[in-house]
Design an enzyme around this catalytic site. Sequence first.
Site, PDB file in Angstrom:
ATOM      1  N   ASP A  98      -0.520   2.816   0.208  1.00  0.00           N
ATOM      2  CA  ASP A  98       0.151   3.761   1.112  1.00  0.00           C
ATOM      3  C   ASP A  98      -0.376   3.700   2.548  1.00  0.00           C
ATOM      4  O   ASP A  98       0.309   4.096   3.478  1.00  0.00           O
ATOM      5  CB  ASP A  98      -0.008   5.202   0.597  1.00  0.00           C
ATOM      6  CG  ASP A  98       0.647   5.393  -0.762  1.00  0.00           C
ATOM      7  OD1 ASP A  98       1.441   4.532  -1.169  1.00  0.00           O
ATOM      8  OD2 ASP A  98       0.355   6.414  -1.411  1.00  0.00           O
ATOM      9  N   ARG A 152       4.487   7.429  -0.591  1.00  0.00           N
ATOM     10  CA  ARG A 152       4.318   8.874  -0.778  1.00  0.00           C
ATOM     11  C   ARG A 152       4.729   9.638   0.490  1.00  0.00           C
ATOM     12  O   ARG A 152       5.860   9.502   0.922  1.00  0.00           O
ATOM     13  CB  ARG A 152       2.859   9.174  -1.120  1.00  0.00           C
ATOM     14  CG  ARG A 152       2.701  10.141  -2.249  1.00  0.00           C
ATOM     15  CD  ARG A 152       1.253  10.354  -2.541  1.00  0.00           C
ATOM     16  NE  ARG A 152       0.812   9.519  -3.625  1.00  0.00           N
ATOM     17  CZ  ARG A 152       0.871   9.878  -4.903  1.00  0.00           C
ATOM     18  NH1 ARG A 152       1.369  11.041  -5.235  1.00  0.00           N
ATOM     19  NH2 ARG A 152       0.463   9.085  -5.854  1.00  0.00           N
TER      20      ARG A 152
HETATM   21  O1  F6P Z   1      -0.178   6.066  -4.126  1.00  0.00           O
HETATM   22  C1  F6P Z   1       0.423   4.864  -4.443  1.00  0.00           C
HETATM   23  C2  F6P Z   1       1.832   5.077  -4.929  1.00  0.00           C
HETATM   24  O2  F6P Z   1       2.385   3.821  -5.281  1.00  0.00           O
HETATM   25  C3  F6P Z   1       2.757   5.831  -3.982  1.00  0.00           C
HETATM   26  O3  F6P Z   1       3.275   5.018  -2.973  1.00  0.00           O
HETATM   27  C4  F6P Z   1       3.786   6.361  -4.926  1.00  0.00           C
HETATM   28  O4  F6P Z   1       4.411   7.508  -4.413  1.00  0.00           O
HETATM   29  C5  F6P Z   1       2.976   6.689  -6.147  1.00  0.00           C
HETATM   30  O5  F6P Z   1       1.827   5.871  -6.099  1.00  0.00           O
HETATM   31  C6  F6P Z   1       3.682   6.467  -7.466  1.00  0.00           C
HETATM   32  O6  F6P Z   1       2.852   6.938  -8.468  1.00  0.00           O
HETATM   33  P1  F6P Z   1       2.980   6.537  -9.988  1.00  0.00           P
HETATM   34  O7  F6P Z   1       2.585   5.095 -10.118  1.00  0.00           O
HETATM   35  O8  F6P Z   1       2.014   7.447 -10.664  1.00  0.00           O
HETATM   36  O9  F6P Z   1       4.403   6.733 -10.362  1.00  0.00           O
END
Ligand code: F6P
Length: 323
Positions: free
Chosen positions: A128, A172
Amino acid sequence: MIRRIAVLTSGGDAPGMNAALRAVVRTGIERGWEVFGVNHGYTGLIADDMAPLSRRDVGGIMGHGGTILGSARCPEFRTEEGRRKALAVLARRDIQALVVIGGNGSQGGAAAFSQMGFPVIGVASTIDNDLVGSDITIGVDTALNVVLEAVDRLKVTASSHQRAFLIEVMGRECGYLALMAGIAGGAEAIAVPEVETDPQEIADSIRVAYERGKPHAIIVVAEGARYNAAGLAAYFQAHAELGFDLRVTILGHVQRGGAPSAFDRLLATRLGAAAVERLAAGEHGVLIGWIKSEIAVTPLSQVVGRRKPLDVDLLQLAHILEK
Ligand code: F6P
């Protein structure tokens, strides 16, 4: 005196985490320390799921995305009770310090743990790029190149059909990936969470692009933007006539996998090695990052609860270039 440390990877995996782990293990062993690898982030720490790692255990992992330790998001570690369980595990195993390779949420856990008196050091790792204390974090370069390749490919098919594409990228609450991919990919419009987007303004600029005879229109949107891909698509359908036929692509987790770039392997190696060096020098409660092409050490208390601001000047430049 440190004799034994533990290392974990936490939160969303990021390409380069393995290179950071390898550097922590090998530079730690070089100092005569024993290095324990904790499986599945803070969840594994609370469950005492860990094992000592040898130099050989981290051989051949540099080129692999993800993390060989596994990662997790751990709600239990957000509670004081969860952290107390982890403290007890570390005491039982006679471990004197913990290295946390991860992003914002993970460093929040590291800060809370550090406040309870346990020596913790963070390594800045998230696609991010939203961490205060590091201009760029482990995984960003690889993720950005994955996004860019997708943008380039989508532009080709968009041109063949004279279509507009809404491409949603991760990040995010941070628009870094969207902004950089939008500029590097020559997008016609970019939407990020940090700046209020007027969907009608985007629709108008896409319509103008159509009328000027552009063969395609690429709109890169951050998942956290007020108008993300679904929101913009719904708005266009109800209120706008773009000229172009519209398609939507949400890139999702494809951005997180993949082999780390040379940049990410080198960054991760330096940050991992620096974490061990700083621990040996008696520092902890800090995040190891990369600022102005040098190792940067920032107190975790200054990192948590904040978000690195986006370079809004670049967004202005993008507006000029996209016409
Ligand atoms: O923080 C890294 C990230 O890939 C964000 O960009 C995204 O919003 C989130 O993790 C997704 O989370 P998960 O893999 O838990 O769905």
